[in-house]
Design a protein around this motif. Structure first.
Motif, PDB file in Angstrom:
ATOM      1  N   GLU A 106       0.815  -1.207   0.000  1.00  0.00           N
ATOM      2  CA  GLU A 106       0.000   0.000   0.000  1.00  0.00           C
ATOM      3  C   GLU A 106       0.854   1.265   0.000  1.00  0.00           C
ATOM      4  O   GLU A 106       0.845   2.040  -0.935  1.00  0.00           O
ATOM      5  N   GLY A 107       1.597   1.471   1.116  1.00  0.00           N
ATOM      6  CA  GLY A 107       2.344   2.717   1.224  1.00  0.00           C
ATOM      7  C   GLY A 107       3.660   2.589   0.502  1.00  0.00           C
ATOM      8  O   GLY A 107       4.477   1.778   0.890  1.00  0.00           O
ATOM      9  N   ASP A 108       3.853   3.382  -0.527  1.00  0.00           N
ATOM     10  CA  ASP A 108       5.153   3.253  -1.180  1.00  0.00           C
ATOM     11  C   ASP A 108       6.205   3.830  -0.267  1.00  0.00           C
ATOM     12  O   ASP A 108       6.195   5.012   0.053  1.00  0.00           O
ATOM     13  N   LEU A 109       7.063   2.956   0.166  1.00  0.00           N
ATOM     14  CA  LEU A 109       8.138   3.340   1.059  1.00  0.00           C
ATOM     15  C   LEU A 109       9.289   3.876   0.237  1.00  0.00           C
ATOM     16  O   LEU A 109       9.569   3.371  -0.846  1.00  0.00           O
ATOM     17  N   ASP A 110       9.954   4.893   0.763  1.00  0.00           N
ATOM     18  CA  ASP A 110      11.153   5.336   0.052  1.00  0.00           C
ATOM     19  C   ASP A 110      12.336   4.500   0.544  1.00  0.00           C
ATOM     20  O   ASP A 110      12.235   3.750   1.511  1.00  0.00           O
ATOM     21  N   LEU A 111      13.435   4.639  -0.121  1.00  0.00           N
ATOM     22  CA  LEU A 111      14.594   3.796   0.155  1.00  0.00           C
ATOM     23  C   LEU A 111      15.070   3.888   1.601  1.00  0.00           C
ATOM     24  O   LEU A 111      15.430   2.896   2.217  1.00  0.00           O
ATOM     25  N   GLU A 112      15.031   5.097   2.109  1.00  0.00           N
ATOM     26  CA  GLU A 112      15.482   5.310   3.489  1.00  0.00           C
ATOM     27  C   GLU A 112      14.616   4.509   4.474  1.00  0.00           C
ATOM     28  O   GLU A 112      15.115   3.867   5.394  1.00  0.00           O
ATOM     29  N   ARG A 115      15.391   0.831   4.291  1.00  0.00           N
ATOM     30  CA  ARG A 115      16.634   0.522   4.968  1.00  0.00           C
ATOM     31  C   ARG A 115      16.394   0.414   6.486  1.00  0.00           C
ATOM     32  O   ARG A 115      16.824  -0.548   7.136  1.00  0.00           O
ATOM     33  N   ARG A 116      15.649   1.364   7.033  1.00  0.00           N
ATOM     34  CA  ARG A 116      15.409   1.350   8.474  1.00  0.00           C
ATOM     35  C   ARG A 116      14.585   0.134   8.894  1.00  0.00           C
ATOM     36  O   ARG A 116      14.813  -0.451   9.941  1.00  0.00           O
ATOM     37  N   LEU A 117      13.636  -0.226   8.047  1.00  0.00           N
ATOM     38  CA  LEU A 117      12.805  -1.383   8.375  1.00  0.00           C
ATOM     39  C   LEU A 117      13.627  -2.666   8.364  1.00  0.00           C
ATOM     40  O   LEU A 117      13.457  -3.534   9.217  1.00  0.00           O
ATOM     41  N   ARG A 118      14.535  -2.760   7.412  1.00  0.00           N
ATOM     42  CA  ARG A 118      15.369  -3.965   7.332  1.00  0.00           C
ATOM     43  C   ARG A 118      16.229  -4.086   8.582  1.00  0.00           C
ATOM     44  O   ARG A 118      16.400  -5.164   9.138  1.00  0.00           O
TER      45      ARG A 118
ATOM     46  N   PRO B  96       3.518   4.777   6.779  1.00  0.00           N
ATOM     47  CA  PRO B  96       3.436   3.314   6.741  1.00  0.00           C
ATOM     48  C   PRO B  96       4.573   2.662   7.511  1.00  0.00           C
ATOM     49  O   PRO B  96       4.365   1.652   8.199  1.00  0.00           O
ATOM     50  N   SER B  97       5.769   3.252   7.409  1.00  0.00           N
ATOM     51  CA  SER B  97       6.899   2.606   8.080  1.00  0.00           C
ATOM     52  C   SER B  97       6.753   2.679   9.596  1.00  0.00           C
ATOM     53  O   SER B  97       7.091   1.739  10.304  1.00  0.00           O
ATOM     54  N   LEU B  98       6.202   3.782  10.087  1.00  0.00           N
ATOM     55  CA  LEU B  98       5.948   3.876  11.524  1.00  0.00           C
ATOM     56  C   LEU B  98       4.968   2.785  11.952  1.00  0.00           C
ATOM     57  O   LEU B  98       5.165   2.089  12.950  1.00  0.00           O
ATOM     58  N   ALA B 120      11.212  -9.760   1.084  1.00  0.00           N
ATOM     59  CA  ALA B 120      10.255  -8.912   0.378  1.00  0.00           C
ATOM     60  C   ALA B 120      10.753  -7.468   0.333  1.00  0.00           C
ATOM     61  O   ALA B 120      10.672  -6.795  -0.690  1.00  0.00           O
ATOM     62  N   LEU B 121      11.322  -7.005   1.442  1.00  0.00           N
ATOM     63  CA  LEU B 121      11.852  -5.650   1.487  1.00  0.00           C
ATOM     64  C   LEU B 121      13.033  -5.494   0.533  1.00  0.00           C
ATOM     65  O   LEU B 121      13.183  -4.470  -0.131  1.00  0.00           O
ATOM     66  N   ALA B 122      13.853  -6.529   0.479  1.00  0.00           N
ATOM     67  CA  ALA B 122      15.001  -6.488  -0.419  1.00  0.00           C
ATOM     68  C   ALA B 122      14.518  -6.353  -1.867  1.00  0.00           C
ATOM     69  O   ALA B 122      15.034  -5.546  -2.632  1.00  0.00           O
ATOM     70  N   ARG B 123      13.491  -7.100  -2.208  1.00  0.00           N
ATOM     71  CA  ARG B 123      12.932  -7.021  -3.564  1.00  0.00           C
ATOM     72  C   ARG B 123      12.369  -5.632  -3.821  1.00  0.00           C
ATOM     73  O   ARG B 123      12.462  -5.093  -4.903  1.00  0.00           O
ATOM     74  N   ASP B 124      11.799  -5.053  -2.760  1.00  0.00           N
ATOM     75  CA  ASP B 124      11.207  -3.724  -2.884  1.00  0.00           C
ATOM     76  C   ASP B 124      12.258  -2.677  -3.199  1.00  0.00           C
ATOM     77  O   ASP B 124      11.974  -1.638  -3.781  1.00  0.00           O
ATOM     78  N   GLU B 125      13.469  -2.956  -2.798  1.00  0.00           N
ATOM     79  CA  GLU B 125      14.539  -1.982  -2.973  1.00  0.00           C
ATOM     80  C   GLU B 125      15.023  -1.954  -4.423  1.00  0.00           C
ATOM     81  O   GLU B 125      15.511  -0.952  -4.900  1.00  0.00           O
TER      82      GLU B 125
END
Lengths: 132, 132
Positions: A106-112, A115-118, B96-98, B120-125
DNA sequence: CTATACTTACTAATGAATCAGTAATAAAAG
DNA sequence: CTTTTATTACTGATTCATTAGTAAGTATAG
């Protein structure tokens, strides 16, 4: 038989709590002003909602000149947690990972953010190991 | 001035939709039975809710013996998206990240889930890079 | 075909939630 | 001190949402 009284915050109450959480302790006028573009409400309407929230023990007030300044007592983190639990139950079959995936879509996350989520996920993986 | 009619699903409606989504097309009796442990409702109460949902165009029914079998028309994915958007706005400052971080703190993901999410996050990057 | 059992359709009751007006009050201005 | 103005406190109106009962209908069993 009538409907049961709601245990959680109602729509109008939530709208007001949101303002208090976002902009901190506020007067009636300040809440009205913030809400105005989205939902134009009469001054006394907001006042009534604040009174109800206070009766329910979710907020508090201090005197400020002739006005009241309202402070939240209900913790935002707690409200977030119960909201998340509700969402998990009603929409995501109690699967946090499913919800995570849908959030990613849903929410397009930016790269930053990615990175923080990972990093956060990596940290989540560690504490599971006990001892040594 | 009266309250405004709700645009989203109400609590009772959502409860019923949830059952239909989870266990597929169901009769009134089947919905009542599923709901019973949590919320004991009269047969006709559930019937009424189903009628309202049908009036609003969220469900449909086919004949099955002398009973009706109700089918969802409202897509669960769509409902999830609008619920997420509401939550993001009301509780997570549209971040969304919060929301994901708080979800991670709350719902304990097992290691397998964490691993899949990281992938999945890696693919998103990746897909951000255009061309070559 | 008739009786029985189940289901739906219609209707109603009731309190919850929301909205806002009027009167009382208290601060501020003159 | 008096007048003005902002604010609260109280009260009422409206309708929505939820709940369920009763009557009518329809399939099934005997």
């Amino acid at each position: 038989m009538p409907r049961r009284p709601s245990t959680t915050l109602t729509e109008a109450e939530l709208r007001v709590m949101q303002v208090l959480w976002k902009q901190g302790p506020s007067t009636v006028a300040e809440v009205v002003e913030r809400l105005a573009p989205e939902v134009p409400l009469a001054y006394t309407t907001v006042l009534t909602t604040l009174r109800i929230l206070e009766e329910k023990g979710h907020i508090d007030h201090t005197k400020q000149g002739r006005a009241h300044r309202y402070h939240t007592l209900l913790d935002r983190g707690e409200a977030r947690r119960s909201a998340l639990r509700f969402m998990l139950d009603r929409f995501f079959d109690n699967s946090p990972s499913l919800m995570m995936v849908k959030l990613m879509e849903e929410g397009d996350l930016d790269l930053e953010e990615i990175r923080r989520l990972r990093e956060a996920l990596a940290r989540d993986e560690e504490p599971k190991v006990k001892g040594s």
